[in-house]
Scaffold this active site. Structure first.
Site, PDB file in Angstrom:
ATOM      1  N   ARG A  23      46.089  32.316  29.888  1.00 16.15           N
ATOM      2  CA  ARG A  23      44.963  32.860  29.920  1.00 16.15           C
ATOM      3  C   ARG A  23      44.323  32.539  28.986  1.00 16.15           C
ATOM      4  NH1 ARG A  23      43.349  38.651  32.719  1.00 16.15           N
ATOM      5  NH2 ARG A  23      43.427  36.788  34.443  1.00 16.15           N
ATOM      6  N   GLU A  39      49.041  28.488  38.260  1.00 15.66           N
ATOM      7  CA  GLU A  39      48.118  28.867  39.754  1.00 15.66           C
ATOM      8  C   GLU A  39      49.531  27.747  40.388  1.00 15.66           C
ATOM      9  OE1 GLU A  39      46.410  30.783  40.492  1.00 15.66           O
ATOM     10  OE2 GLU A  39      45.275  31.463  38.254  1.00 15.66           O
ATOM     11  N   GLN A  44      53.789  32.820  45.263  1.00 13.81           N
ATOM     12  CA  GLN A  44      54.381  33.236  46.465  1.00 13.81           C
ATOM     13  C   GLN A  44      55.362  33.731  44.540  1.00 13.81           C
ATOM     14  OE1 GLN A  44      54.689  34.439  49.308  1.00 13.81           O
ATOM     15  NE2 GLN A  44      53.047  33.251  49.854  1.00 13.81           N
ATOM     16  N   TYR A 120      43.216  27.952  48.237  1.00 16.96           N
ATOM     17  CA  TYR A 120      42.587  29.077  47.122  1.00 16.96           C
ATOM     18  C   TYR A 120      42.801  28.454  45.032  1.00 16.96           C
ATOM     19  CZ  TYR A 120      45.054  32.063  43.742  1.00 16.96           C
ATOM     20  OH  TYR A 120      45.208  32.690  42.088  1.00 16.96           O
ATOM     21  N   ASP A 138      44.024  35.506  46.381  1.00 21.65           N
ATOM     22  CA  ASP A 138      44.888  35.086  46.553  1.00 21.65           C
ATOM     23  C   ASP A 138      45.809  37.032  47.539  1.00 21.65           C
ATOM     24  OD1 ASP A 138      44.612  37.516  44.719  1.00 21.65           O
ATOM     25  OD2 ASP A 138      46.196  36.136  42.884  1.00 21.65           O
ATOM     26  N   CYS A 190      44.043  48.702  42.086  1.00 22.54           N
ATOM     27  CA  CYS A 190      44.273  48.842  43.038  1.00 22.54           C
ATOM     28  C   CYS A 190      45.477  47.968  43.683  1.00 22.54           C
ATOM     29  CB  CYS A 190      43.333  47.548  43.765  1.00 22.54           C
ATOM     30  SG  CYS A 190      42.530  48.318  45.300  1.00 22.54           S
ATOM     31  N   CYS A 200      39.066  52.878  38.774  1.00 17.97           N
ATOM     32  CA  CYS A 200      38.820  52.070  39.668  1.00 17.97           C
ATOM     33  C   CYS A 200      37.349  51.535  39.722  1.00 17.97           C
ATOM     34  CB  CYS A 200      39.070  51.903  40.797  1.00 17.97           C
ATOM     35  SG  CYS A 200      38.239  50.645  42.462  1.00 17.97           S
ATOM     36  N   CYS A 206      33.878  51.491  47.371  1.00 16.23           N
ATOM     37  CA  CYS A 206      34.833  51.277  48.546  1.00 16.23           C
ATOM     38  C   CYS A 206      34.992  52.202  49.666  1.00 16.23           C
ATOM     39  CB  CYS A 206      36.583  51.727  47.517  1.00 16.23           C
ATOM     40  SG  CYS A 206      37.784  51.546  48.444  1.00 16.23           S
TER      41      CYS A 206
END
Length: 435
Positions: A23, A39, A44, A120, A138, A190, A200, A206
């Site tokens: 990042r 990515e 998985q 994605y 994702d 979350c 949050c 929500c």
């Protein structure tokens, strides 16, 4: 109830963004190669598992051109252990396509034309690397959005609706930060169990939280696990140089193009007693104790391992090769094959056979009370009736000559003394009292 606002999430992200090796720091332009590589690796696979592989991959292949020029065997070896090995083959093919084009496409549609890039990954690269207004959905994002809107449709059927709702939330400004912010929210706040709703930034809008059902989303159909499969693995070690016999699996299918010691088929009813019919060569095979167990996405596997040592002059069968043990790290060995080799090089100990224990007759122990009885004085004979003493002072509770532990022993309760009978008034002349 007001809907979720991207500005609230971005304000939270500016304070709490995670520091990750792929990042870019705040204010710096991301590197498309690092974004794409991370990515693909994170599909998985957890962040903790990816970090060391990401660093090693960059050391060996610092840019897309270096990756494109590398032989496939080197790429597969660097990937070994991350699983889902079709990703590594597609990664290599994609690097060659990008190197030939001179750069990465900067739109989701252009990225989707590359090998191994789906909806994605294309959305994530377009948003994060090129600041395109694209959704990146994702597992973390699915969880956040299904809770935000209380989506009752179970996964995977709910994915088109989740993508549509996520796309509607992406702002025109800072779409890359927004994509990473939703991922961070799902990973840190979350969470699947016991989400920290009080922290949050999207607590108010929500719907799942308003219903008190946040932990029940997303709805999922129960996955059906495949039946157990069994097989045999044959580890051949060449004397002299300790080379190990390996072969390459077919390019397509499970663990495609990865290295392995020779294997039998993996079948639910495989019989290890007949395994030597599948051995790659004639040798003195030793069946090792224990099993190698491994879980794939769709089925669990149990392997019986056989070991054989062969002469230095032994030639490998067709399609196989001997790899010196010191060079095994350069082979693209997946996790299950590393387990097999570890089992062969350091097998579990066989249980020791039961041994008959001969009992030795010991001499009978001396009586425990023998010494004590010897020191106890002879009992005092009871007095005869005629020698009963005259009434006088009551004797002590401890008679002379009694056991010295008498005072510590529990005593029985004594019967209460009867009161003396009242004397009747005398008639006439008093009589002398009896003694």
């Amino acid at each position: 109830m007001p809907g979720p606002r991207a500005a609230d999430l971005l304000c939270w992200y500016d304070r709490h963004r995670r520091v990750l090796p792929w990042r870019a720091p705040a204010g710096e332009r991301p590197d498309p190669y690092r974004v794409w590589l991370s990515e693909v690796m994170l599909q998985q696979t957890t962040i903790a598992a990816v970090k060391p592989y990401f660093h090693r991959f960059l050391e060996r292949f610092p840019d897309v051109e270096a990756l494109a020029e590398a032989p496939e065997e080197a790429v597969m070896a660097a990937w070994a252990g991350l699983g889902y090995y079709s990703r590594a083959r597609n990664l290599h093919a994609c690097a060659r396509a990008v190197a030939a084009a001179g750069r990465f496409p900067d739109t989701a549609d252009g990225l989707r034309k590359l090998p191994g890039i789906g909806a994605y990954t294309a959305g994530a690269i377009a948003a994060i690397a090129f600041d395109r207004q694209e959704a990146a959905v994702d597992g973390n994002v699915e969880r956040v959005v299904t809770r935000l809107f209380a989506i009752e449709t179970p996964l995977p059927a709910a994915r088109p609706e989740i993508r549509r709702l996520t796309q509607a939330l992406v702002p025109a400004a800072r779409p890359g930060d927004f994509a990473q912010a939703v991922m961070d929210l799902g990973a840190t706040i979350c969470t699947p169990k016991r989400p920290a709703c009080a922290l949050c930034p999207w607590l108010s809008p929500c719907r799942a939280r308003a219903l008190g059902l946040q932990e029940s989303f997303p709805r999922k159909l129960k996955a059906v696990k495949g039946s157990l499969r069994r097989g045999a693995a044959f580890v051949v070690v060449r004397s002299g140089d300790e080379a190990v016999l390996l072969r390459t699996r077919p390019a397509t299918g499970l663990l495609g193009a990865m290295a392995e010691p020779p294997m039998s088929a993996w079948e639910p009813d495989y019989d290890p007693a007949r395994a030597l019919l599948d051995a790659p060569l004639d040798a003195r095979w030793k069946r090792l104790p224990g099993l190698v167990r491994h879980g794939f996405t769709h089925f669990p596997l149990e392997l019986t391992v056989f070991l054989a040592r062969v002469a230095l002059a032994t030639r490998p069968p067709e399609g196989m090769r001997f790899t010196p043990r010191r060079d095994l790290a350069d082979e693209p060995l997946p996790g299950v094959m590393k387990k097999v080799l570890a089992h062969a090089f350091d097998p579990p100990a066989e249980p020791a056979p039961a041994r008959a224990v001969k009992l030795r007759r010991e001499p009978a122990p001396a009586p425990l009370l023998a010494a004590a009885e010897a020191s106890v004085p002879a009992p005092v004979p009871a007095p005869s009736i005629r020698s009963v003493p005259k009434p006088g002072p009551r004797p002590s509770a401890r008679p002379a000559g009694a056991d010295p532990d008498f005072e510590d022993a529990p005593m029985e309760a004594e019967a209460p003394a009867r009161p003396a009978p009242r004397a009747k008034p005398a008639r006439g002349r008093p009589r002398a009292a009896k003694r």
